[in-house]
Scaffold this active site. Structure first.
Site, PDB file in Angstrom:
ATOM      1  N   ARG A  20      13.270  15.689 -19.986  1.00 45.58           N
ATOM      2  CA  ARG A  20      14.661  15.333 -19.686  1.00 45.58           C
ATOM      3  C   ARG A  20      15.406  16.584 -19.246  1.00 45.58           C
ATOM      4  NH1 ARG A  20      19.353  14.712 -23.280  1.00 45.58           N
ATOM      5  NH2 ARG A  20      20.780  13.162 -22.425  1.00 45.58           N
ATOM      6  N   SER A  29      16.210   2.156 -21.464  1.00 49.37           N
ATOM      7  CA  SER A  29      17.133   2.216 -22.603  1.00 49.37           C
ATOM      8  C   SER A  29      17.876   0.896 -22.714  1.00 49.37           C
ATOM      9  CB  SER A  29      18.157   3.339 -22.400  1.00 49.37           C
ATOM     10  OG  SER A  29      17.504   4.583 -22.329  1.00 49.37           O
ATOM     11  N   LYS A  65      23.378  13.266 -27.203  1.00 45.64           N
ATOM     12  CA  LYS A  65      23.933  12.561 -26.043  1.00 45.64           C
ATOM     13  C   LYS A  65      25.387  12.221 -26.323  1.00 45.64           C
ATOM     14  CE  LYS A  65      21.714   9.764 -23.353  1.00 45.64           C
ATOM     15  NZ  LYS A  65      21.099   8.527 -22.842  1.00 45.64           N
TER      16      LYS A  65
END
Length: 213
Positions: free
Chosen positions: A42, A111, A140
């Site tokens: 990521r 997700s 996040k």
């Protein structure tokens, strides 16, 4: 490449926030040595060239450890390096489009925060779901919290594997017992730790216990 439930037990999502004196490569290797079963790269800040170089390096590492390797969001890079697949969010490219670009054999993770999103992702060809945030998380900023009952409902509503993500630690993982998930995705519970290998070992043991209890 089909997505095996066993591979989703301890799913590590990279984050360069805690690199310090080491490299991302070293951190990922430590996680793999400790028993991480799946790696997602990521990157939100790197330019395309640096991301591509890094992706190739981490991909080689994952091949060495026989662990699936997927890219977060960037379908172009996943295709270019022939990664095992991608993981996409609700605001990214639509699952069917990703499948058309990558072909039938690649892993697509999506997700989801609701039963509706989960069912739609499955119908459109997702191989597994990442559901969360199941606990408050600092990794996040825009993470929406998902009630543990909703997590359970999602697991019952779909036939593809479901992993939980968001604020999961070795201390709270047991509370997810009975939800129906086959594993957990973690960021800071691994990469923010001083001894990543040790953290991975402990998390894997506790997650296995949680999944089987």
């Amino acid at each position: 490449m089909n997505c095996d439930k066993k591979d989703l037990l301890l799913y590590a999502v990279t984050d360069r926030s805690w690199i310090g004196d080491s490299t991302l490569y070293e951190q990922v290797e430590a996680a793999l040595k400790g028993g991480a079963t799946f790696i997602q790269l990521r990157e939100k800040q790197l330019d395309e060239k640096a991301f591509l170089e890094e992706a190739r390096e981490i991909q080689k590492l994952c091949k060495h450890y026989h662990v699936p390797f997927v890219i977060n969001d960037n379908v172009g890079i996943a295709k270019e390096i022939d990664a095992d697949g991608v993981h996409i969010g609700q605001s990214d490219m639509e699952t069917r489009e990703v499948r058309a670009k990558l072909g039938p054999d690649k892993i697509i993770g999506v997700s989801a925060q609701t039963v509706e999103q989960a069912k739609l992702a499955e119908a459109h060809g997702a191989d597994y779901l990442g559901v969360g945030a199941v606990f408050p998380t600092g990794s996040k900023a825009d993470a929406v919290e998902v009630d543990h009952q909703v997590l359970k409902d999602i697991c019952q509503a779909v036939s593809i594997p479901v992993i939980a993500i968001g604020g999961i630690t070795a201390e709270n993982v047991q509370t997810l017992s009975g939800s129906g998930i086959c594993g957990i995705a973690v960021i800071s519970a691994l990469f923010a730790r001083k001894d990543i290998e040790k953290a991975a070992k402990q998390l894997k043991e506790r997650t296995l216990k949680m999944v089987n209890s």
